[in-house]
Design a protein around this motif. Structure first.
Motif, short mmCIF file in Angstrom:
data_model
loop_
_atom_site.label_atom_id
_atom_site.label_comp_id
_atom_site.label_asym_id
_atom_site.label_seq_id
_atom_site.Cartn_x
_atom_site.Cartn_y
_atom_site.Cartn_z
N TRP A 88 0.84 -1.19 0.00
CA TRP A 88 0.00 0.00 0.00
C TRP A 88 0.89 1.25 0.00
O TRP A 88 1.96 1.26 0.59
CB TRP A 88 -0.93 0.00 1.20
CG TRP A 88 -1.72 -1.26 1.38
CD1 TRP A 88 -1.78 -2.04 2.49
CD2 TRP A 88 -2.56 -1.91 0.41
NE1 TRP A 88 -2.59 -3.13 2.29
CE2 TRP A 88 -3.09 -3.07 1.02
CE3 TRP A 88 -2.92 -1.62 -0.91
CZ2 TRP A 88 -3.96 -3.94 0.34
CZ3 TRP A 88 -3.77 -2.49 -1.57
CH2 TRP A 88 -4.29 -3.62 -0.96
N SER A 89 0.41 2.29 -0.64
CA SER A 89 1.25 3.47 -0.88
C SER A 89 1.60 4.24 0.38
O SER A 89 2.44 5.13 0.34
CB SER A 89 0.53 4.41 -1.85
OG SER A 89 -0.74 4.79 -1.34
N ASP A 90 0.99 3.89 1.51
CA ASP A 90 1.33 4.56 2.76
C ASP A 90 2.14 3.66 3.70
O ASP A 90 2.43 4.04 4.84
CB ASP A 90 0.07 5.05 3.49
CG ASP A 90 -1.04 4.00 3.55
OD1 ASP A 90 -0.81 2.87 3.08
OD2 ASP A 90 -2.13 4.33 4.05
N ASP A 91 2.54 2.48 3.23
CA ASP A 91 3.27 1.53 4.07
C ASP A 91 4.71 1.36 3.61
O ASP A 91 5.11 1.85 2.56
CB ASP A 91 2.55 0.17 4.07
CG ASP A 91 1.18 0.25 4.73
OD1 ASP A 91 0.94 1.18 5.51
OD2 ASP A 91 0.35 -0.64 4.44
N LEU A 92 5.48 0.61 4.41
CA LEU A 92 6.91 0.41 4.15
C LEU A 92 7.27 -1.05 4.37
O LEU A 92 6.55 -1.78 5.07
CB LEU A 92 7.76 1.30 5.09
CG LEU A 92 7.39 2.78 5.19
CD1 LEU A 92 8.15 3.43 6.34
CD2 LEU A 92 7.69 3.50 3.88
N ILE A 93 8.38 -1.47 3.79
CA ILE A 93 8.94 -2.79 4.08
C ILE A 93 10.42 -2.65 4.39
O ILE A 93 11.09 -1.74 3.91
CB ILE A 93 8.73 -3.79 2.92
CG1 ILE A 93 9.20 -3.19 1.59
CG2 ILE A 93 7.30 -4.25 2.85
CD1 ILE A 93 9.10 -4.16 0.42
N ALA A 94 10.92 -3.56 5.22
CA ALA A 94 12.33 -3.57 5.59
C ALA A 94 13.18 -3.99 4.39
O ALA A 94 12.69 -4.68 3.48
CB ALA A 94 12.56 -4.52 6.76
#
Length: 330
Positions: A88-94
């Protein structure tokens, strides 16, 4: 090898951070498919600057806003890798998200999806909450996910922390979900994400979990989960879950009925969405009995006392009616 799918709409303040979390992956064999759903701010311009810097980015822009779920679907349709990850465009991944998740699908054809521990962070404060930590890293039976996500807590409904095979996303991401209350799943986008997981469990014996914080969900005023509070979110997830159980797992209907009964009584907004009776969650099901043991273990002491009082009241009324009937017969 992996398609990272980013549906986006009006995220000019945070889309760069999301893209940077993808570009710094230690696993490099990727394509980034980003579809702008006719943003009205500067989102598209920011995306274009990244397209010019990295050839792995494939960017598309819809001529008009087609709603959130149809935009998710276009991301899936534009992808080409055997594995796919919705971000999702508001999330992040390590940085190591793909490095650690890909092997579970690549090495085992009986694993349908893999998800990781997640941190939910709040834009408005320094609050951070860890979620979806279900045990040690490893492979688990799909049935554990089904019962966990439907009847317990701490299992993800959002594929934002998971990796799937692209073929399963194509098959299991439903734009519309049949229902009798005219709920427009294509537009409110609550439950389509859950069904991606549930429908995938029908095909595979197992799923995998990584006991590391590799996903980051942003809680902010513009997110669907924050905008859909005071009962809308859980009731519509219940509606999607009831569709799944009615059509694919009918042996769980009594337990699902019980959960529906609890949520109907818990959320005052149920009537607003025409979800104030169990019958409205199903299309053809005629079994509305409850799982009493699940009810007693779920509701807690206060509700259990209320239930006992209700049972006694009903029993007393039935007894009185029986006596009146017998008297009339005499």
């Amino acid at each position: 090898m992996v398609s990272i799918l980013i549906p986006v709409y009006n995220r000019e303040l945070i889309i760069s951070e999301t893209l940077e979390s993808v570009l710094c992956q230690t696993y490099n064999n990727i394509e980034i498919v980003i579809v702008d759903n006719a943003s009205t701010d500067g989102t598209w311009s920011i995306i274009q600057t990244y397209v010019q810097k990295d050839s792995r980015i494939k960017a598309f822009k819809n001529a008009a806003n087609i709603g959130p779920v149809r935009n998710w679907k276009r991301c899936v349709d534009e992808a080409s890798g055997p594995y796919a990850k919705i971000l999702w465009s508001d999330d992040l991944i390590a940085p190591t998200f793909l490095e650690k998740t890909v092997p579970f699908l690549k090495d085992d054809n009986e694993v349908g999806f893999v998800f990781t521990g997640t941190e939910i962070f709040y834009d408005s404060s320094n609050k951070k909450v860890n979620n979806y930590f279900i045990g040690q890293t490893g492979i688990y039976p799909s049935e554990q996910y089904v019962h966990g996500v439907l009847f317990k807590e701490n299992y993800p409904v959002s594929p934002g922390c998971a990796l799937f095979r692209l073929s399963d996303l194509k098959e299991n991401l439903l734009v519309d979900i049949p229902n009798k209350v005219d709920s427009d799943f294509a537009m409110h986008a609550i439950g389509n994400d859950l069904l991606v997981f549930l429908l995938t469990t029908l095909k595979y014996q197992n799923f995998a979990f990584i006991n590391e914080k590799l996903s980051y969900f942003r809680a902010h005023e513009g997110s669907i989960s924050i905008q859909s509070n005071n009962g809308k979110l859980p009731l519509h997830y219940d509606l999607a879950a009831a569709y799944f159980i009615e059509n694919f797992r009918p042996e769980l209907i009594k337990k699902m009925n019980t959960k529906l009964w609890i949520d109907i009584n818990k959320y005052s907004e149920a009537k607003k969405y025409n979800l104030h009776t169990i019958v409205n969650f199903y299309i053809n099901n005629n079994n509305f009995s409850l799982d009493v043991m699940y009810l007693l273990t779920t509701m807690g002491k206060a509700y259990t006392v209320k239930l006992i009082i209700l049972i006694r009241t009903v029993r007393s009324a039935l007894h009185k009616r029986l006596l009146q009937t017998c008297g009339m017969q005499k």
